[in-house]
Design an enzyme around this catalytic site. Structure first.
Site, PDB file in Angstrom:
ATOM      1  N   ARG A  88      11.383   4.005   3.315  1.00  0.00           N
ATOM      2  CA  ARG A  88      11.015   3.069   4.397  1.00  0.00           C
ATOM      3  C   ARG A  88      12.260   2.240   4.704  1.00  0.00           C
ATOM      4  O   ARG A  88      12.943   1.783   3.775  1.00  0.00           O
ATOM      5  CB  ARG A  88       9.870   2.157   3.965  1.00  0.00           C
ATOM      6  CG  ARG A  88       9.660   0.999   4.935  1.00  0.00           C
ATOM      7  CD  ARG A  88       8.429   0.179   4.620  1.00  0.00           C
ATOM      8  NE  ARG A  88       7.204   0.888   4.959  1.00  0.00           N
ATOM      9  CZ  ARG A  88       5.986   0.327   4.965  1.00  0.00           C
ATOM     10  NH1 ARG A  88       5.842  -0.940   4.645  1.00  0.00           N
ATOM     11  NH2 ARG A  88       4.932   1.040   5.287  1.00  0.00           N
ATOM     12  N   ARG A 125       0.798  -1.222   0.000  1.00  0.00           N
ATOM     13  CA  ARG A 125       0.000   0.000   0.000  1.00  0.00           C
ATOM     14  C   ARG A 125       0.828   1.268   0.000  1.00  0.00           C
ATOM     15  O   ARG A 125       0.608   2.172  -0.802  1.00  0.00           O
ATOM     16  CB  ARG A 125      -0.862   0.106   1.274  1.00  0.00           C
ATOM     17  CG  ARG A 125      -2.197  -0.525   1.213  1.00  0.00           C
ATOM     18  CD  ARG A 125      -2.526  -1.041   2.596  1.00  0.00           C
ATOM     19  NE  ARG A 125      -1.627  -2.138   2.846  1.00  0.00           N
ATOM     20  CZ  ARG A 125      -1.875  -3.386   2.449  1.00  0.00           C
ATOM     21  NH1 ARG A 125      -3.010  -3.674   1.901  1.00  0.00           N
ATOM     22  NH2 ARG A 125      -0.996  -4.346   2.643  1.00  0.00           N
ATOM     23  N   THR A 126       1.752   1.354   0.954  1.00  0.00           N
ATOM     24  CA  THR A 126       2.465   2.619   1.130  1.00  0.00           C
ATOM     25  C   THR A 126       3.304   2.905  -0.113  1.00  0.00           C
ATOM     26  O   THR A 126       3.293   4.022  -0.641  1.00  0.00           O
ATOM     27  CB  THR A 126       3.342   2.547   2.400  1.00  0.00           C
ATOM     28  OG1 THR A 126       2.527   2.114   3.481  1.00  0.00           O
ATOM     29  CG2 THR A 126       3.938   3.896   2.738  1.00  0.00           C
ATOM     30  N   LYS A 182      26.168  -3.146   0.194  1.00  0.00           N
ATOM     31  CA  LYS A 182      27.619  -3.111  -0.049  1.00  0.00           C
ATOM     32  C   LYS A 182      28.307  -2.262   1.007  1.00  0.00           C
ATOM     33  O   LYS A 182      29.453  -1.852   0.835  1.00  0.00           O
ATOM     34  CB  LYS A 182      27.900  -2.534  -1.432  1.00  0.00           C
ATOM     35  CG  LYS A 182      27.332  -3.333  -2.579  1.00  0.00           C
ATOM     36  CD  LYS A 182      27.754  -2.677  -3.890  1.00  0.00           C
ATOM     37  CE  LYS A 182      27.037  -3.257  -5.080  1.00  0.00           C
ATOM     38  NZ  LYS A 182      27.292  -2.439  -6.286  1.00  0.00           N
ATOM     39  N   HIS A 222       5.181   6.137  11.451  1.00  0.00           N
ATOM     40  CA  HIS A 222       4.641   5.979  10.102  1.00  0.00           C
ATOM     41  C   HIS A 222       3.650   7.132   9.905  1.00  0.00           C
ATOM     42  O   HIS A 222       2.443   6.933   9.889  1.00  0.00           O
ATOM     43  CB  HIS A 222       3.936   4.618  10.023  1.00  0.00           C
ATOM     44  CG  HIS A 222       3.605   4.149   8.647  1.00  0.00           C
ATOM     45  ND1 HIS A 222       3.701   4.946   7.526  1.00  0.00           N
ATOM     46  CD2 HIS A 222       3.166   2.939   8.197  1.00  0.00           C
ATOM     47  CE1 HIS A 222       3.330   4.244   6.469  1.00  0.00           C
ATOM     48  NE2 HIS A 222       3.006   3.027   6.846  1.00  0.00           N
TER      49      HIS A 222
HETATM   50  C1  NCD Z   1       1.785  -0.930   8.390  1.00  0.00           C
HETATM   51  C2  NCD Z   1       3.282  -0.775   8.498  1.00  0.00           C
HETATM   52  O1  NCD Z   1       4.026  -1.086   7.546  1.00  0.00           O
HETATM   53  O2  NCD Z   1       3.700  -0.294   9.531  1.00  0.00           O
HETATM   54  N1  NCD Z   1       1.393  -1.197   7.080  1.00  0.00           N
HETATM   55  C3  NCD Z   1       1.135  -0.153   6.238  1.00  0.00           C
HETATM   56  O3  NCD Z   1       1.998   0.640   5.923  1.00  0.00           O
HETATM   57  N2  NCD Z   1      -0.135   0.018   5.846  1.00  0.00           N
HETATM   58  C4  NCD Z   1       1.235  -1.916   9.361  1.00  0.00           C
HETATM   59  C5  NCD Z   1       1.723  -3.329   9.292  1.00  0.00           C
HETATM   60  O4  NCD Z   1       2.603  -3.685   8.513  1.00  0.00           O
HETATM   61  O5  NCD Z   1       1.192  -4.139  10.050  1.00  0.00           O
END
Ligand code: NCD
Length: 340
Positions: free
Chosen positions: A107, A57-58, A86, A135
């Site tokens: 991320r 999703r993100t 590396k 997040h």
């Molecule tokens: C969340 C995350 O990655 O922190 N997912 C997301 O970005 N929608 C929650 C999760 O992974 O459980």
């Protein structure tokens, strides 16, 4: 905060005025997310979408949000495919990538890594999740969803009651959401987790310091009674020292239709940042809730698009120019009514 050219790293940088601004811009960009119009306002701009941890999703919604504003996306979706394996430092990676792009989403599995990276970047950096820490874009889309779900019931964020369920220790979405909601007034937080997976003290203290009522539970039933929102989360197995330890916590709390009917008010909104763990030993949010009109999980994911578009439009300072670069859509588009 000053959005233009700024980083989006933590909820701590926002006040309520900033949040209203983000949500107003998100509302304004909705026709573009719904494919009613297209805009080319970011034509020529490049997003470096750097995901060093799994994501669906993100990653895809940040990329799609940038595309919907007319920009191009370059992406790394595996730490193995990058030079970090590396031995390259975050500093060097940031200096390099900021030469190739106008904005970076990142991320990474370590808490604080995205902030460290941002210090060396010459372009705005948006935190797509740094380990168990934060997040922020998820919290913003969650609150945007909460606000609209409550509005439909003639309720406000101020004064609401929310139950947060599951792995509150490692869940970064929960940490950011708690900090964000804490900016509002008179909230009731029911924190429901197995012993050992409680909300970190540092976040808990931020809630009580602002005068909110916070109650801890170690079982599902009573905690989801009489709340406006139930926000369920997955056991963050990738953050545990071993798989065996993570497995001990899975399946302890399961929200399904019969648990909901027994314990919740009939209009309690059900949320989850997703992915939900649908394997037999977990199922924290059962598939049998799919017909429940209060299940907001796919409204959350849709809202992720407009909220992320708003963040790009703000940090790249194109909010006022979006409509000048806009045209009607000419291809067939499916109806995008809100998921029910
Ligand atoms: C969340 C995350 O990655 O922190 N997912 C997301 O970005 N929608 C929650 C999760 O992974 O459980």
């Amino acid at each position: 905060m000053e959005f233009t050219g700024g980083h989006i790293l933590s909820i701590g940088q926002f006040d309520r005025g900033d949040i209203s601004r983000i949500f107003d811009v998100a509302d304004e960009l909705r026709p573009y997310a719904q494919r009613k119009r297209i805009t080319r306002v970011l034509q020529g701009a490049i997003l470096a979408n750097m995901f060093f941890e799994p994501s669906t999703r993100t990653r895809v919604s940040f990329a799609a949000a940038f595309n919907l504003l007319g920009g191009e996306v370059r992406e790394t979706s595996e730490i193995r495919a990058s030079s970090l394996t590396k031995g390259e430092s975050l500093y060097d990676t940031a200096r390099v990538l900021s030469g190739y792009s106008d904005v970076i989403v990142m991320r990474h599995p370590e808490a604080g890594s995205v902030a460290e990276f941002a210090q060396a970047s010459r372009v705005p950096v948006l935190n797509g999740g740094d380990g168990p820490n934060e997040h922020p874009s998820q919290a913003l889309l969650d609150l945007y969803t909460i606000r609209s779900e409550l509005q439909a019931q003639n309720k406000l964020v101020n004064g609401m009651k929310i139950a947060l369920v599951g792995d509150l220790k490692y869940g970064r979405a929960v940490h950011s959401l708690c900090k964000l909601i804490a900016l509002y007034d008179n909230i009731r937080f029911n924190l429901i987790s197995p012993p050992g997976l409680e909300l970190p003290d540092e976040v808990h203290k931020q809630l009580t310091a602002r005068g909110h009522r916070v109650e801890k539970y170690h079982a599902l039933g009573a905690g989801i009674n009489n709340v406006d929102i139930v926000y369920v989360t997955r056991t963050q197995e990738e953050r545990f020292p071993s798989q065996e330890e993570a497995d001990r916590y899975k399946g302890l709390f399961r929200l399904n239709q019969s648990v909901y009917t027994q314990n919740c008010e009939p209009n309690t909104v059900i949320m989850h940042p997703l992915p939900r763990d649908s394997r037999a030993n977990a199922q924290e949010l059962d598939d049998d809730l799919i017909e429940n009109p209060n299940l907001a999980i796919f409204r959350q994911t849709d809202n992720g698009l407009v909220v992320r578009m708003a963040l790009f439009a703000l940090v790249l300072n194109v909010v006022d120019a979006v409509h000048d670069h806009s045209q009607p859509v000419t291809w067939y588009t499916a109806k995008r009514t809100p998921h029910r």
